[in-house]
Design a protein around this motif. Structure first.
Motif, mmCIF file in Angstrom:
data_model
loop_
_atom_site.group_PDB
_atom_site.id
_atom_site.type_symbol
_atom_site.label_atom_id
_atom_site.label_comp_id
_atom_site.label_asym_id
_atom_site.label_seq_id
_atom_site.Cartn_x
_atom_site.Cartn_y
_atom_site.Cartn_z
ATOM 1 N N ARG A 189 39.691 31.672 30.000
ATOM 2 C CA ARG A 189 40.773 32.504 30.553
ATOM 3 C C ARG A 189 40.354 33.969 30.604
ATOM 4 O O ARG A 189 40.487 34.638 31.618
ATOM 5 N N GLU A 190 39.815 34.481 29.499
ATOM 6 C CA GLU A 190 39.450 35.902 29.408
ATOM 7 C C GLU A 190 38.346 36.272 30.400
ATOM 8 O O GLU A 190 38.263 37.402 30.859
ATOM 9 N N ALA A 249 37.585 34.616 33.277
ATOM 10 C CA ALA A 249 37.762 34.052 34.622
ATOM 11 C C ALA A 249 37.493 35.084 35.715
ATOM 12 O O ALA A 249 36.982 34.763 36.779
ATOM 13 N N GLU A 250 37.841 36.354 35.438
ATOM 14 C CA GLU A 250 37.728 37.384 36.478
ATOM 15 C C GLU A 250 36.389 38.114 36.434
ATOM 16 O O GLU A 250 36.165 39.035 37.211
ATOM 17 N N VAL A 251 35.505 37.775 35.492
ATOM 18 C CA VAL A 251 34.234 38.503 35.375
ATOM 19 C C VAL A 251 33.133 37.717 36.093
ATOM 20 O O VAL A 251 32.831 36.587 35.713
ATOM 21 N N PRO A 252 32.520 38.319 37.153
ATOM 22 C CA PRO A 252 31.512 37.567 37.915
ATOM 23 C C PRO A 252 30.187 37.424 37.163
ATOM 24 O O PRO A 252 29.814 38.287 36.373
ATOM 25 N N HIS A 275 29.403 44.209 34.223
ATOM 26 C CA HIS A 275 30.108 42.953 33.966
ATOM 27 C C HIS A 275 29.695 42.363 32.623
ATOM 28 O O HIS A 275 30.502 41.729 31.933
#
Ligand SMILES: [Mg+2]
Length: 266
Positions: free
Chosen positions: A122-123, A125-128, A150
């Protein structure tokens, strides 16, 4: 390839002359140069060959010690027959000949690991460029393929998750953060190999912060070698995996000489 440092050059003949020697090596950054894709990592051919020839000499034992799971490590290193493996930073041990020491999680630990993994997913998920790797007793966040910024976000996220899962041990590695529910270390793994082989002396070569646990358990007759920069408990230092290739080739030459003398002296 740079020559093996002078002081190490003096220590190697003493080590090679002991009756039973255990040669233990980390994989990534030690036998294998770092590559962007961990799945593409391969040992340098000179090291593979030297370890095969060393393993064939009486009294020489070979162990691989890595953060990777044993199944991956043993496939990747192109080991000689009879080699031993310590995987997942000491949580899995394969002593060869069907002797395996797995550290199985109990139900509470397994549930905690599942929660921890879901929380990380979850934490992050937004980090490529982040990849999660499952281990038998933990989970690893890989950010080698992420941009620097990142990577920083990934470490921050991992720290936030750690606050919510304090039972897990968090270890910073080389562009990875590892969480483990069982607190085994490479030092624990080396201790198991030592008990099994009972060598007169042990050589351990490693490059990462987790290898310091291995250096910490070595004794006065042993030889410890750090690959690359950074603070270390190791007695000696070389620069690159290519230097490890040189070191193993020198050790092979020395041990062959010892073996030849012991045969002709009989
Ligand atoms: Mg390494």
């Amino acid at each position: 390839m740079t020559p093996v440092p002078r002081q190490l050059h003096d220590a190697l003949p003493r080590f090679a002359a002991r009756d039973r020697i255990l040669v233990a090596l980390d994989f990534d950054g030690t036998l294998s140069p770092f590559v962007d894709d961990p799945q593409a990592a391969a040992p340098l051919p000179g090291s593979v060959q030297a370890l095969r020839e060393l393993a064939a000499i009486p009294g020489v034992f070979i162990g691989y010690i890595s953060g990777r799971p044993v199944a991956d490590l043993s496939r990747r290193v192109q080991p000689p027959d009879g080699a031993m493996f310590v995987g997942s930073h000491g949580a899995e041990i394969d002593l060869g000949a069907g002797k395996t020491a797995w550290i199985a999680l109990d139900d509470a630990e397994a549930a905690e690991l599942a929660d921890l993994r879901a929380d990380l997913a979850r934490e992050l998920a937004e980090v490529p460029g982040i990849r999660l790797e499952d281990k038998p007793a933990g989970v690893v966040v890989h950010f080698r393929q992420a941009a620097d910024a990142h990577g920083g976000l990934a470490v921050d996220a991992a720290r936030r998750v750690h606050v919510r899962h304090p039972r897990a041990k968090m270890t910073d590695g080389h562009q990875v953060v590892e969480f483990a529910l069982r607190h085994a270390s490479k030092g624990d793994g080396i201790a198991v190999l030592r008990d099994h082989v009972r060598p007169d002396a042990l050589l351990f070569v490693g490059d990462d912060t987790t290898d310091e646990d291995g250096f910490a358990v070595l004794g006065p007759d042993d030889v410890s070698v750090k690959v690359g920069g950074g603070e270390s408990l190791a007695q000696f230092r070389v620069g690159t995996p290519q230097d490890v290739e040189s070191l193993l080739s020198d050790l092979l030459t020395l041990r062959r000489e010892v073996d030849r003398c012991s045969v002709t002296g009989r």
